[in-house]
Design an enzyme around this catalytic site. Structure first.
Site, short mmCIF file in Angstrom:
data_model
loop_
_atom_site.label_atom_id
_atom_site.label_comp_id
_atom_site.label_asym_id
_atom_site.label_seq_id
_atom_site.Cartn_x
_atom_site.Cartn_y
_atom_site.Cartn_z
N ASP A 1 0.79 -1.24 0.00
CA ASP A 1 0.00 0.00 0.00
C ASP A 1 0.82 1.29 0.00
O ASP A 1 0.47 2.27 0.67
CB ASP A 1 -0.97 0.01 1.19
CG ASP A 1 -2.00 -1.11 1.12
OD1 ASP A 1 -1.90 -1.95 0.21
OD2 ASP A 1 -2.90 -1.16 1.98
N LYS B 1 -6.86 -5.06 -3.33
CA LYS B 1 -7.68 -5.59 -2.24
C LYS B 1 -8.63 -4.51 -1.74
O LYS B 1 -8.40 -3.32 -1.97
CB LYS B 1 -6.78 -6.08 -1.10
CG LYS B 1 -5.96 -4.92 -0.52
CD LYS B 1 -4.96 -5.40 0.49
CE LYS B 1 -4.13 -4.26 1.02
NZ LYS B 1 -4.90 -3.23 1.75
N CYS C 1 -2.50 -2.39 7.59
CA CYS C 1 -2.36 -3.36 6.50
C CYS C 1 -1.10 -4.23 6.62
O CYS C 1 -1.13 -5.40 6.26
CB CYS C 1 -2.42 -2.65 5.16
SG CYS C 1 -4.11 -2.06 4.84
C1 VGL Z 1 -5.03 0.94 5.30
C2 VGL Z 1 -6.68 1.95 6.52
C3 VGL Z 1 -7.58 1.73 5.50
C4 VGL Z 1 -3.60 0.54 5.21
C5 VGL Z 1 -5.92 0.73 4.27
O1 VGL Z 1 -3.06 0.41 4.08
O2 VGL Z 1 -2.97 0.35 6.28
N1 VGL Z 1 -5.43 1.54 6.42
N2 VGL Z 1 -7.20 1.13 4.38
#
Ligand code: VGL
Ligand code: ZN
Length: 217
Positions: free
Chosen positions: A17, A115, A160
């Site tokens: 991410d 995802k 994540c």
């Molecule tokens: C994430 C909050 C919502 C992350 C993703 O990548 O940690 N955190 N969506």
């Protein structure tokens, strides 16, 4: 700490991410999230197998506070699969915020796994959605490729990255988080909790210098 041959064929780097919305200026910016990019690029050169995970929500996703009347970001609500923390709208499919950080340079990454695509289910983990029922297919991919050890880097350490590391263990992988190549959001003690939960699950928490071989020198 034994040195590790990250070029070995049974080892993969999972880059989690590192997207515009999670870096400064983005909708859910992780403090210092952009600082890890040069290190991640450098680490990437030492791995034969790289998988990139990308948070990738449809507009109106169930994890967005804006989808629930009267709710604010960081509130917690009940969804059919359990508690869900609500977030600002982020990483909406196809938007600039959802794009990988422009400085991320991992040309030989073979798989990008997206995802959080189900409108009604969140997925912090790159392996398993938050209903704990729906696999993303990543474990199967890695196993078919003969990979048994997964190194993880990225954002956010306390969401994540943590859930991906816990699920990597559940799926039977050796799981190693390179802490200096991660940054966290850190709300309500989430960072301390994440470290403890990963340790309890047998996730190895190390620094990138612990795997530094000639390729990183
Ligand atoms: C994430 C909050 C919502 C992350 C993703 O990548 O940690 N955190 N969506
Ligand atoms: Zn998300």
């Amino acid at each position: 700490m034994p040195t590790t041959d990250s070029k070995s064929t049974n080892t993969a780097l999972l880059v989690i991410d590192i997207q515009n919305d999670f870096t400064p200026g983005g909708q859910l910016a992780v403090p210092g999230g952009d600082e890890i990019v040069p290190l991640v690029n450098q680490l990437g050169r030492t791995f034969r197998h790289i998988v990139v995970a990308q948070d990738w929500h449809p507009a109106g996703h169930a994890s967005f506070a804006s989808s629930h009347a009267g709710k604010q970001p960081f509130d917690i609500i009940q969804l059919p699969y359990g508690e869900q923390k609500l977030w600002p709208d982020h990483c909406v499919q196809g938007t600039p915020g959802a794009a990988l950080h422009p400085a991320l340079d991992l040309p030989h990454a073979q798989l990008i796994i997206r995802k959080g695509c189900n409108p009604s289910i969140d997925s912090y983990s790159a392996f398993m959605e938050a209903d704990r029922q729906t696999p993303t297919g990543l474990a199967g991919y890695l196993k078919e490729r003969g990979i048994d050890t997964v190194y993880m880097v990225g954002l956010a350490l306390d969401f994540c990255v943590m859930y991906s590391a816990l699920d990597a263990r559940m799926a039977g992988f050796n799981a190693i988080v390179l802490l200096d190549a991660c940054r966290g959001i850190d709300i309500d003690g989430s960072m301390d909790t994440a470290i403890r939960r990963m340790q309890e699950a047998g996730v190895k928490l190390i620094q990138s210098s612990d795997i530094a071989g000639p390729a990183l020198a």
